[in-house]
Design a protein around this motif. Sequence first.
Motif, mmCIF file in Angstrom:
data_model
loop_
_atom_site.group_PDB
_atom_site.id
_atom_site.type_symbol
_atom_site.label_atom_id
_atom_site.label_comp_id
_atom_site.label_asym_id
_atom_site.label_seq_id
_atom_site.Cartn_x
_atom_site.Cartn_y
_atom_site.Cartn_z
ATOM 1 N N TRP A 39 -74.646 48.265 39.989
ATOM 2 C CA TRP A 39 -73.192 48.314 39.945
ATOM 3 C C TRP A 39 -72.689 49.671 39.472
ATOM 4 C CZ3 TRP A 39 -71.046 44.676 42.611
ATOM 5 C CH2 TRP A 39 -71.615 43.403 42.675
ATOM 6 N N GLY A 40 -71.394 49.897 39.673
ATOM 7 C CA GLY A 40 -70.789 51.173 39.328
ATOM 8 C C GLY A 40 -70.764 51.429 37.835
ATOM 9 N N THR A 41 -70.755 52.705 37.479
ATOM 10 C CA THR A 41 -70.672 53.119 36.076
ATOM 11 C C THR A 41 -69.596 54.183 35.933
ATOM 12 O OG1 THR A 41 -72.266 54.940 36.261
ATOM 13 C CG2 THR A 41 -73.160 52.746 35.834
ATOM 14 N N GLY A 42 -69.048 54.262 34.735
ATOM 15 C CA GLY A 42 -68.055 55.293 34.463
ATOM 16 C C GLY A 42 -66.674 54.708 34.223
ATOM 17 N N PRO A 43 -65.722 55.532 33.814
ATOM 18 C CA PRO A 43 -64.366 55.052 33.517
ATOM 19 C C PRO A 43 -63.622 54.637 34.780
ATOM 20 C CG PRO A 43 -64.456 57.440 33.364
ATOM 21 C CD PRO A 43 -65.865 56.984 33.557
ATOM 22 N N LEU A 44 -62.969 53.491 34.715
ATOM 23 C CA LEU A 44 -62.221 53.005 35.881
ATOM 24 C C LEU A 44 -60.986 53.850 36.155
ATOM 25 C CD1 LEU A 44 -62.491 49.124 35.448
ATOM 26 C CD2 LEU A 44 -63.513 50.542 37.242
ATOM 27 N N GLU A 123 -75.473 44.785 56.326
ATOM 28 C CA GLU A 123 -75.505 44.969 54.873
ATOM 29 C C GLU A 123 -74.341 45.838 54.405
ATOM 30 O OE1 GLU A 123 -80.387 44.559 54.605
ATOM 31 O OE2 GLU A 123 -79.434 46.538 54.700
ATOM 32 N N ARG A 124 -74.029 46.856 55.159
ATOM 33 C CA ARG A 124 -72.883 47.693 54.810
ATOM 34 C C ARG A 124 -71.594 46.870 54.841
ATOM 35 N NH1 ARG A 124 -74.332 53.183 55.311
ATOM 36 N NH2 ARG A 124 -76.254 53.511 56.484
ATOM 37 N N SER A 125 -71.467 46.046 55.876
ATOM 38 C CA SER A 125 -70.269 45.225 56.013
ATOM 39 C C SER A 125 -70.159 44.216 54.878
ATOM 40 C CB SER A 125 -70.298 44.501 57.364
ATOM 41 O OG SER A 125 -69.179 43.653 57.507
ATOM 42 N N ALA A 126 -71.285 43.596 54.506
ATOM 43 C CA ALA A 126 -71.270 42.588 53.448
ATOM 44 C C ALA A 126 -70.872 43.178 52.104
ATOM 45 C CB ALA A 126 -72.645 41.919 53.350
ATOM 46 N N CYS A 127 -71.220 44.444 51.888
ATOM 47 C CA CYS A 127 -70.955 45.096 50.602
ATOM 48 C C CYS A 127 -69.642 45.883 50.596
ATOM 49 C CB CYS A 127 -72.116 46.032 50.271
ATOM 50 S SG CYS A 127 -72.560 46.065 48.521
ATOM 51 N N ARG A 128 -69.004 45.997 51.753
ATOM 52 C CA ARG A 128 -67.820 46.839 51.854
ATOM 53 C C ARG A 128 -66.697 46.361 50.943
ATOM 54 N NH1 ARG A 128 -67.499 47.414 57.425
ATOM 55 N NH2 ARG A 128 -69.040 49.069 57.155
ATOM 56 N N GLY A 129 -66.586 45.050 50.776
ATOM 57 C CA GLY A 129 -65.544 44.516 49.905
ATOM 58 C C GLY A 129 -65.726 44.937 48.461
ATOM 59 N N HIS A 130 -66.983 45.024 48.017
ATOM 60 C CA HIS A 130 -67.243 45.484 46.648
ATOM 61 C C HIS A 130 -66.785 46.922 46.469
ATOM 62 C CE1 HIS A 130 -69.220 41.843 45.668
ATOM 63 N NE2 HIS A 130 -70.413 42.116 46.180
ATOM 64 N N LEU A 131 -67.109 47.766 47.443
ATOM 65 C CA LEU A 131 -66.709 49.172 47.337
ATOM 66 C C LEU A 131 -65.193 49.305 47.375
ATOM 67 C CD1 LEU A 131 -67.355 52.166 47.207
ATOM 68 C CD2 LEU A 131 -67.639 52.152 49.710
ATOM 69 N N LEU A 132 -64.547 48.552 48.232
ATOM 70 C CA LEU A 132 -63.084 48.626 48.302
ATOM 71 C C LEU A 132 -62.450 48.181 46.983
ATOM 72 C CD1 LEU A 132 -60.590 49.222 49.966
ATOM 73 C CD2 LEU A 132 -60.652 46.873 50.823
ATOM 74 N N THR A 133 -63.008 47.145 46.362
ATOM 75 C CA THR A 133 -62.504 46.710 45.060
ATOM 76 C C THR A 133 -62.637 47.814 44.024
ATOM 77 O OG1 THR A 133 -63.013 44.384 45.488
ATOM 78 C CG2 THR A 133 -62.819 45.038 43.183
ATOM 79 N N GLU A 134 -63.775 48.492 44.027
ATOM 80 C CA GLU A 134 -63.971 49.600 43.090
ATOM 81 C C GLU A 134 -62.973 50.722 43.343
ATOM 82 O OE1 GLU A 134 -68.753 49.268 42.153
ATOM 83 O OE2 GLU A 134 -68.089 50.246 43.998
ATOM 84 N N LEU A 135 -62.758 51.038 44.604
ATOM 85 C CA LEU A 135 -61.813 52.099 44.942
ATOM 86 C C LEU A 135 -60.392 51.724 44.522
ATOM 87 C CD1 LEU A 135 -63.235 52.999 48.454
ATOM 88 C CD2 LEU A 135 -63.098 54.564 46.507
#
Length: 219
Positions: A39-44, A123-135
């Motif tokens: 998972w991502g790290t660093g300040p939101l 796999e990219r498509s399945a994870c795309r929602g996670h990346l969009l949430t982070e962005l």
Amino acid sequence: MPDTPPTDADPAFPSERHVLEADCARCPHLVDHRECISWGTGPLAASVLVVGEAPGQGDPEAERWRGGNWTGMAYTSRHSGRRIRELLEAVGYGDDVFYTNAVKCFPADSKDPTTNREPTAEERSACRGHLLTELERADPAVILATGRHATTTVLAFEDDSLDGFLETVLEPRWCDRLEAWLLPILHPSYQDVWLGRLGYDPKEYRADLRAQLDALVDG
């Protein structure tokens, strides 16, 4: 081979990860071969968000920089994580960066599970929602995409594509949907190979990166 102990020159090592979906099981092959979800790290509230492709296999014997597959935290490998964090510290953004990957789990090669392959389109498509949430949560001024695959993933949010990668390095592109600048850079694992071919030495590359980040973040 075990990693060397940290030194005063090492970049800061993250202490927490931002979990979006604990025990995510959207991709059966990735679930079967991963050790941890990276998972991502660093300040939101970071001004810069670094996107990589996916975590590598990593080294469980390393003392510190074992990699996201073992730490559960993006960009914590010896060769990629430490190098990109060193680079961002060197250009003045060490405390203002969120690190993540387009795909959160180690994509093991079926022929050799100790090495990685490119994530599949599914796999990219399945994870795309996670990346969009982070962005959306981080709302960065600049998305720093490390390499061709990460750049392609970010452009997909804009219904845009990439014809070639090297000519886009350090060339900012505005993303309307994400409301951020996309700035492609060389993946840290291939930086030494391609810097000279692009006409840079390391000092010039860092200077140009800093200038671009300063202009885009402050603009």
